[in-house]
Design a protein around this motif. Structure first.
Motif, PDB file in Angstrom:
ATOM      1  N   GLN A   1       0.828  -1.205   0.000  1.00 13.93           N
ATOM      2  CA  GLN A   1       0.000   0.000   0.000  1.00 13.93           C
ATOM      3  C   GLN A   1       0.865   1.258   0.000  1.00 13.93           C
ATOM      4  O   GLN A   1       0.555   2.247  -0.677  1.00 13.93           O
ATOM      5  N   ALA A   2       1.981   1.211   0.752  1.00 17.16           N
ATOM      6  CA  ALA A   2       2.883   2.362   0.785  1.00 17.16           C
ATOM      7  C   ALA A   2       3.489   2.620  -0.587  1.00 17.16           C
ATOM      8  O   ALA A   2       3.639   3.773  -1.009  1.00 17.16           O
ATOM      9  N   ALA A   3       3.838   1.556  -1.315  1.00 17.36           N
ATOM     10  CA  ALA A   3       4.386   1.715  -2.655  1.00 17.36           C
ATOM     11  C   ALA A   3       3.338   2.277  -3.608  1.00 17.36           C
ATOM     12  O   ALA A   3       3.644   3.135  -4.445  1.00 17.36           O
ATOM     13  N   ASN A   4       2.115   1.830  -3.461  1.00 20.40           N
ATOM     14  CA  ASN A   4       1.023   2.335  -4.297  1.00 20.40           C
ATOM     15  C   ASN A   4       0.782   3.821  -4.029  1.00 20.40           C
ATOM     16  O   ASN A   4       0.658   4.630  -4.961  1.00 20.40           O
ATOM     17  N   THR A   5       0.767   4.180  -2.755  1.00 22.13           N
ATOM     18  CA  THR A   5       0.538   5.581  -2.382  1.00 22.13           C
ATOM     19  C   THR A   5       1.722   6.460  -2.788  1.00 22.13           C
ATOM     20  O   THR A   5       1.545   7.567  -3.304  1.00 22.13           O
ATOM     21  N   GLY A   6       2.939   5.942  -2.570  1.00 21.77           N
ATOM     22  CA  GLY A   6       4.134   6.711  -2.874  1.00 21.77           C
ATOM     23  C   GLY A   6       4.317   6.996  -4.352  1.00 21.77           C
ATOM     24  O   GLY A   6       4.961   7.989  -4.720  1.00 21.77           O
ATOM     25  N   THR A   7       3.768   6.129  -5.210  1.00 22.36           N
ATOM     26  CA  THR A   7       3.870   6.338  -6.657  1.00 22.36           C
ATOM     27  C   THR A   7       2.592   6.940  -7.238  1.00 22.36           C
ATOM     28  O   THR A   7       2.423   6.978  -8.455  1.00 22.36           O
ATOM     29  N   LYS A   8       1.689   7.392  -6.339  1.00 16.22           N
ATOM     30  CA  LYS A   8       0.414   8.002  -6.745  1.00 16.22           C
ATOM     31  C   LYS A   8      -0.376   7.081  -7.683  1.00 16.22           C
ATOM     32  O   LYS A   8      -0.977   7.527  -8.670  1.00 16.22           O
ATOM     33  N   GLY A   9      -0.337   5.783  -7.385  1.00 15.01           N
ATOM     34  CA  GLY A   9      -1.135   4.820  -8.144  1.00 15.01           C
ATOM     35  C   GLY A   9      -0.452   4.268  -9.374  1.00 15.01           C
ATOM     36  O   GLY A   9      -1.016   3.401 -10.052  1.00 15.01           O
ATOM     37  N   LEU A  10       0.764   4.772  -9.669  1.00 17.10           N
ATOM     38  CA  LEU A  10       1.468   4.267 -10.855  1.00 17.10           C
ATOM     39  C   LEU A  10       1.736   2.776 -10.719  1.00 17.10           C
ATOM     40  O   LEU A  10       1.618   2.008 -11.680  1.00 17.10           O
ATOM     41  N   LEU A  11       2.118   2.360  -9.505  1.00 14.18           N
ATOM     42  CA  LEU A  11       2.262   0.933  -9.208  1.00 14.18           C
ATOM     43  C   LEU A  11       1.014   0.494  -8.454  1.00 14.18           C
ATOM     44  O   LEU A  11       0.737   0.986  -7.363  1.00 14.18           O
ATOM     45  N   SER A  12       0.265  -0.403  -9.029  1.00 16.00           N
ATOM     46  CA  SER A  12      -0.965  -0.833  -8.386  1.00 16.00           C
ATOM     47  C   SER A  12      -0.661  -1.672  -7.157  1.00 16.00           C
ATOM     48  O   SER A  12       0.371  -2.347  -7.076  1.00 16.00           O
ATOM     49  N   PHE A  13      -1.570  -1.613  -6.191  1.00 10.55           N
ATOM     50  CA  PHE A  13      -1.410  -2.400  -4.970  1.00 10.55           C
ATOM     51  C   PHE A  13      -1.276  -3.882  -5.302  1.00 10.55           C
ATOM     52  O   PHE A  13      -0.409  -4.578  -4.757  1.00 10.55           O
ATOM     53  N   GLU A  14      -2.115  -4.378  -6.206  1.00 12.83           N
ATOM     54  CA  GLU A  14      -2.115  -5.793  -6.548  1.00 12.83           C
ATOM     55  C   GLU A  14      -0.797  -6.217  -7.188  1.00 12.83           C
ATOM     56  O   GLU A  14      -0.290  -7.311  -6.929  1.00 12.83           O
TER      57      GLU A  14
END
Length: 423
Positions: free
Chosen positions: A310-323
């Motif tokens: 989730q942190a990676a998803n948030t940190g990339t503003k959705g560029l990397l999806s949580f899944e």
């Protein structure tokens, strides 16, 4: 109980994860010898913690007891200050086996491969370490995982980042030596505090009885050496599985670096690795002695991993999806630890042809094997990663450490509040 077998000289195959059936005790690391190390703490540092607790107002600000120890050594000019001065003198002593040039080369290797080491230690330490029930439960009881998984990563990262500067490890007062010595004193404080806090009372009810040793202490010598093995042997193995091929000399240098780091941390000389093969021998015996992959709580582990996804998803503003990030982390954990050693996590092993494995092996070869061998390639990676580490250090600040201790101003902001400790 598996019969101990004589150790044989051989080269470690870092590309292969030993199966559970390969685990064995040896004459050097027998059941009896490993069990004996579980009742041993770190006498030099433990004496300091006991003295602070009993005669100097308790254990406060335990994330930086080194400053306290130095102050007490200067203030207490009589015999009452000897325990502090002895610790400072002994922790500053450089053993005869230390090879400065080799240790600095090991630090350089560490820095060059920092991004891959980060992934390796996430999979092998923060998650893979859950197969050691006693050590992982003690870590939770100390209040250092359940409250904030990202803090746990940051604090581990701070320690490892201090090693990224060659020349910072051997001598007292240097950056990495300071960080490791603070951790050593932190461990001593926790060994002093945890038994009296009431938090360890339920330990026999939580972990499998077969791995508990009567009279064992928290953060004991075996657990410290297992952690060292994760940082060194498991890390080297993970890098090799990520298609990073180090020279034999660089492997020797990396082991020498961690041997010295373990020395600064107060690990017993018999558990400090003289060679990679010696550390593998210890780890295979310890995995049999303390490892229980089925004990791992799958739901809790996945929740822990999802925090980072989730942190990676948030940190990339959705560029990397949580899944996508979750799938990547799940497969890296299985690939780098081995399916047999992660059974309790209940993560599907999608095999070595999965996109995540292909991706990391491609990048590992390009940036971990090929680029360092190009003219100026190693130098470029070294300075790039040093710059990034210094930037992260400025942003991170000083870790606050565990919410534990015995002084009046100790933070109690941990998940499970213990009974009041005796001051």
């Amino acid at each position: 109980m598996p019969r101990a077998v004589a150790s044989r000289k051989r080269r470690t195959d870092l590309s292969r994860i030993p199966r559970r059936s390969d685990l064995k005790y040896t004459d050097r690391f027998s059941v009896e010898k490993l069990s004996a190390f579980r009742i041993c703490g770190d006498p030099l540092a433990d004496d300091v913690a006991n003295e602070l607790h009993e005669r100097h107002g308790g254990l406060t600000k335990i994330h930086d007891l080194l400053t306290t120890v130095r102050a007490k050594a200067a203030e207490c000019t009589g015999p009452e200050g000897d325990v502090f001065r002895k610790f400072l003198a002994e922790s500053a002593r450089v053993p005869d086996w230390a090879d400065r040039e080799m240790i600095e080369r090991g630090q350089r290797v560490h820095t060059i491969h920092t991004p891959f080491i980060g992934l390796s230690l996430f999979a092998g330490s923060l998650v893979g370490g859950a197969q050691y029930p006693v050590a992982s439960v003690v870590t939770v009881l100390a209040g250092n995982i359940t409250t904030d998984p990202l803090r746990r990563l940051n604090e581990t990262g701070s320690l490892l980042q201090a090693l990224a500067f060659p020349g910072s490890l051997v001598d007292a007062g240097c950056e990495a030596h300071e960080s490791l010595t603070k951790v050593r004193l932190l461990h001593a404080a926790l060994r002093n505090w945890l038994p009296r806090s009431g938090r360890l009372q339920r330990l026999p009810e939580i972990v499998p009885s077969r791995i508990l040793v009567e009279g064992e202490v928290p953060i004991n010598q075996q657990d410290l050496a297992i952690t060292l093995g994760v940082f060194c042997y498991i890390n080297l193995r993970s890098m090799r599985r990520m298609n990073i091929i180090l020279s034999s000399q660089d492997i020797v240098a990396y082991v020498q670096m961690w041997r010295y780091a373990g020395y600064v941390l107060g690990i017993h000389n018999d558990l400090l690795p003289e060679t990679l093969e010696a550390q593998e021998e210890f780890m295979l015996a310890s995995m049999l002695h303390q490892g229980v992959p089925d004990f791992i709580d799958g739901d809790a582990t996945k929740k822990f991993i999802n925090t980072f996804a989730q942190a990676a998803n948030t940190g990339t503003k959705g560029l990397l999806s949580f899944e996508r990030v979750q799938d990547f982390l799940f497969q890296m954990i299985v690939y780098l630890n081995g399916a047999e050693h992660t059974t309790g996590m209940e993560i599907e092993d999608k095999g070595d042809t999965h996109w995540s494995v292909r991706f990391v092996r491609t990048f590992g070869f390009l940036f971990g094997t090929a680029m360092p061998r190009l003219p100026l390639g190693e130098t470029a990676l070294f300075h790039l990663h040093q710059f990034g580490i210094r930037r992260q250090q400025r942003l991170r600040g000083t870790p606050v450490g565990h919410g534990a201790g015995t002084g009046a101003d100790v933070s109690r902001s941990v998940g499970t509040r213990p009974p009041p400790a005796r001051l």
